[in-house]
Design a protein around this motif. Structure first.
Motif, PDB file in Angstrom:
ATOM      1  N   TYR A  66      13.365  10.300   6.336  1.00 14.66           N
ATOM      2  CA  TYR A  66      12.706   9.061   5.932  1.00 14.66           C
ATOM      3  C   TYR A  66      11.216   9.219   5.650  1.00 14.66           C
ATOM      4  N   GLY A  67      10.600  10.288   6.127  1.00 16.75           N
ATOM      5  CA  GLY A  67       9.171  10.499   5.926  1.00 16.75           C
ATOM      6  C   GLY A  67       8.357  10.091   7.136  1.00 16.75           C
ATOM      7  N   GLY A  68       7.106  10.504   7.128  1.00 22.12           N
ATOM      8  CA  GLY A  68       6.202  10.203   8.234  1.00 22.12           C
ATOM      9  C   GLY A  68       5.831   8.739   8.313  1.00 22.12           C
ATOM     10  N   ALA A  69       5.954   8.013   7.206  1.00 18.09           N
ATOM     11  CA  ALA A  69       5.615   6.591   7.203  1.00 18.09           C
ATOM     12  C   ALA A  69       6.537   5.809   8.126  1.00 18.09           C
ATOM     13  N   GLU A  70       7.807   6.166   8.163  1.00 20.95           N
ATOM     14  CA  GLU A  70       8.756   5.472   9.040  1.00 20.95           C
ATOM     15  C   GLU A  70       8.471   5.790  10.509  1.00 20.95           C
ATOM     16  N   VAL A  71       8.061   7.021  10.794  1.00 21.90           N
ATOM     17  CA  VAL A  71       7.690   7.391  12.171  1.00 21.90           C
ATOM     18  C   VAL A  71       6.478   6.580  12.611  1.00 21.90           C
ATOM     19  N   ALA A 129       2.258   1.892   4.574  1.00 20.85           N
ATOM     20  CA  ALA A 129       2.186   3.329   4.860  1.00 20.85           C
ATOM     21  C   ALA A 129       2.725   4.121   3.678  1.00 20.85           C
ATOM     22  N   PHE A 130       2.009   5.202   3.321  1.00 21.38           N
ATOM     23  CA  PHE A 130       2.374   6.038   2.185  1.00 21.38           C
ATOM     24  C   PHE A 130       2.337   7.506   2.579  1.00 21.38           C
ATOM     25  N   GLU A 131       3.247   8.277   2.008  1.00 18.81           N
ATOM     26  CA  GLU A 131       3.344   9.700   2.312  1.00 18.81           C
ATOM     27  C   GLU A 131       2.162  10.490   1.760  1.00 18.81           C
ATOM     28  N   GLY A 132       1.806  10.259   0.533  1.00 18.94           N
ATOM     29  CA  GLY A 132       0.739  11.012  -0.117  1.00 18.94           C
ATOM     30  C   GLY A 132      -0.590  10.277  -0.070  1.00 18.94           C
ATOM     31  N   PRO A 133      -1.587  10.784  -0.804  1.00 14.45           N
ATOM     32  CA  PRO A 133      -2.906  10.164  -0.782  1.00 14.45           C
ATOM     33  C   PRO A 133      -3.017   8.928  -1.669  1.00 14.45           C
ATOM     34  N   GLY A 134      -2.088   8.729  -2.594  1.00  7.91           N
ATOM     35  CA  GLY A 134      -2.174   7.609  -3.519  1.00  7.91           C
ATOM     36  C   GLY A 134      -1.570   6.334  -2.963  1.00  7.91           C
ATOM     37  N   HIS A 135      -2.139   5.191  -3.375  1.00 12.10           N
ATOM     38  CA  HIS A 135      -1.611   3.886  -3.001  1.00 12.10           C
ATOM     39  C   HIS A 135      -2.096   2.853  -4.014  1.00 12.10           C
ATOM     40  N   PRO A 136      -1.378   1.739  -4.183  1.00 11.89           N
ATOM     41  CA  PRO A 136      -1.757   0.743  -5.189  1.00 11.89           C
ATOM     42  C   PRO A 136      -2.777  -0.291  -4.718  1.00 11.89           C
TER      43      PRO A 136
END
Length: 176
Positions: A99-104, A128-135
């Protein structure tokens, strides 16, 4: 004296906080605690447990979560479907892979919020986002509890703040 002293709409306005998980050297639990406090609004002088006065939090770089010890291999998350014999368990390592680190991070923050009707509403303000980008780049007001958006006529005292302002202006110009 009025009972509504300080309870203005400006006091209840929500600001946006950015937390870079890769750049922050704190462990998962320490970061989750500060995020939970921000989501609840405990950092504001008008805090009341029965009102929803918290801010938005944008967490980027969740794939770089830092834990102490062997928690990634040993910590387990449990879920049950209410059917007999349907207890499911998954380790933190497998959850991050699936699920990725965001779910943790979301589960860690969820465990630190009060178990009441406002819990889901507050947790929805955590982005929460996995990478450095966000909207949400235009909404960010605070970067690790440091205000980065001020009045355009106001000069900052540090070159870091000037660089952040220039970066925000170039991103705004590039997107148009």
């Amino acid at each position: 004296m009025s009972q509504n002293l300080g309870r203005t709409s400006l006091a209840y306005s929500r600001s946006w906080h950015l937390i870079d998980m890769g750049a922050d050297e704190r462990s998962l639990g320490r970061i989750a605690t500060s995020i939970a406090i921000t989501l609840m609004g405990k950092h504001k002088p008008i805090y009341d447990p029965s009102t929803d006065c918290g801010d938005y939090v944008v967490a980027v770089g969740c794939h770089d979560l830092h834990t102490t010890g062997k928690k990634k291999e040993k910590k387990k998350y449990y879920s049950h479907s209410t059917r007999p014999g349907r207890l499911q368990e998954i380790t933190m390592e497998r959850m991050m892979a699936k699920y990725g680190g965001a779910e943790v991070l979301r589960k860690a923050v969820s465990g630190m919020l009060p178990k009441n009707r406002l819990r889901d509403v507050r947790l929805a303000r955590l982005k929460a986002f996995e990478g450095p980008g966000h909207p949400y780049k235009k909404n960010i007001v605070k970067l690790n509890d440091i205000t980065i958006r001020t009045a355009e006529t106001e000069k900052s005292e540090t070159p870091v703040m000037d660089a952040i302002k220039i970066e925000l202006k170039t991103e705004d110009g590039a997107s148009l």
